[in-house]
Design an enzyme around this catalytic site. Structure first.
Site, short mmCIF file in Angstrom:
data_model
loop_
_atom_site.label_atom_id
_atom_site.label_comp_id
_atom_site.label_asym_id
_atom_site.label_seq_id
_atom_site.Cartn_x
_atom_site.Cartn_y
_atom_site.Cartn_z
CB SER A 3 -0.84 0.01 1.28
OG SER A 3 -1.22 1.34 1.58
CG ASP A 30 -4.85 2.13 1.23
OD1 ASP A 30 -3.70 1.89 1.61
OD2 ASP A 30 -5.72 1.24 1.11
CG HIS A 61 -8.97 -0.33 -0.33
ND1 HIS A 61 -8.36 -0.50 0.89
CD2 HIS A 61 -10.29 -0.53 -0.13
CE1 HIS A 61 -9.28 -0.82 1.80
NE2 HIS A 61 -10.46 -0.84 1.20
N GLY A 139 -3.07 3.79 8.24
CA GLY A 139 -2.09 2.72 8.29
C GLY A 139 -1.55 2.60 9.71
CG ASP A 170 -5.35 -3.29 3.41
OD1 ASP A 170 -5.92 -2.48 2.66
OD2 ASP A 170 -4.40 -2.97 4.15
N GLY A 171 -4.17 -4.64 6.47
CA GLY A 171 -4.21 -3.94 7.76
C GLY A 171 -3.44 -4.69 8.82
N GLY A 172 -2.33 -4.13 9.23
CA GLY A 172 -1.53 -4.75 10.28
C GLY A 172 -0.79 -5.99 9.83
CB SER A 193 3.26 0.22 8.85
OG SER A 193 2.07 0.96 8.78
#
Ligand code: DX5
Length: 221
Positions: A3, A30, A61, A139, A170-172, A193
């Site tokens: 991302s 994003d 997204h 993020g 998606d995410g973490g 990240s």
């Protein structure tokens, strides 16, 4: 898959070229409208300005209200896949079909509180389902592992129906969470990240995370 949310917004063109040089398969933008999520990011012109910096496919997204009103702009900007949220459009079945009619790949995203049943009758219209493992908008948030049973349910439905539909999370996503996500049935993993905070740089992060993801997806069988 990266991302660009954590990238340097003052150098997005170079950042896309650097991601491509680092060997990424696709780049996820994003897109946030400040209404569907409490943040505001990329309009289609920003993406269009970066389009000629790499041949790597772009996916948008769309964390926006009424994505059907903007979809054509993101296809014209050079996105090959559009991901719309099941919670953001009144007529999801029609919206997904309209994305296919625009010549792009349709995909649907589910926020953490949204059950998989909400997309059960549109899976055959989708090339991918995105299970959000954070609440969308920012993020650097913590992975919500309670989403793994949702991924497993979708994987079972897709397999049982013989559909060719990827499952993205998606995410973490990072070294500590990739295995759980892949073991539950995800085969596309988005990292923001985790990519940009690797002290050894982007190429190292892409290789490391790709190897971990490949191993985890392989072990998941
Ligand atoms: C949330 C965004 C983020 C971003 C990646 O709306 O969709 O999930 O892509 O975030 P991190 O930094 O958690 O990989």
């Amino acid at each position: 898959m990266p991302s660009v949310l954590p990238a340097d917004f003052s150098r997005l063109g170079e950042e896309c070229a650097a991601l491509a040089d680092a060997g990424v398969d696709r780049i996820q933008w994003d897109v946030m409208d400040g209404r569907f999520v409490p943040n505001l990011t990329f309009g289609p012109d920003v993406i269009a300005a970066c389009r000629d910096r790499t041949d790597v496919p772009f996916e948008a997204h769309l964390m926006v209200e009424a994505p059907e009103e903007l979809a054509h702009l993101y296809v014209e900007a050079g996105c090959q896949m559009l991901i719309v949220h099941a919670e953001s459009t009144k007529h999801l079945h029609r919206t997904l079909g309209s994305i296919r009619d625009l010549g792009a790949q349709p995909a649907v995203a589910l926020n953490p509180s949204t059950p998989p049943e909400s997309v059960r009758y549109v899976l055959e219209l989708c090339d991918m389902v995105l299970v959000m493992t954070v609440n969308p908008g920012f993020g650097g948030q913590a992975y919500i592992s309670e989403m793994e049973p949702k991924v497993a349910t979708l994987r079972r439905w897709i397999t049982d129906a013989g559909l060719n539909c990827d499952i993205e999370v998606d995410g973490g996503i990072g070294p500590a969470t990739i295995s759980g996500a892949a073991a539950s049935g995800a085969n596309v993993l988005v990292a923001g990240s985790a990519l940009y905070k690797d002290p050894e740089g982007l190429a190292h992060a892409v290789t490391e995370l790709r190897d971990q993801a490949t191993t985890a997806v392989g072990q998941a069988g």
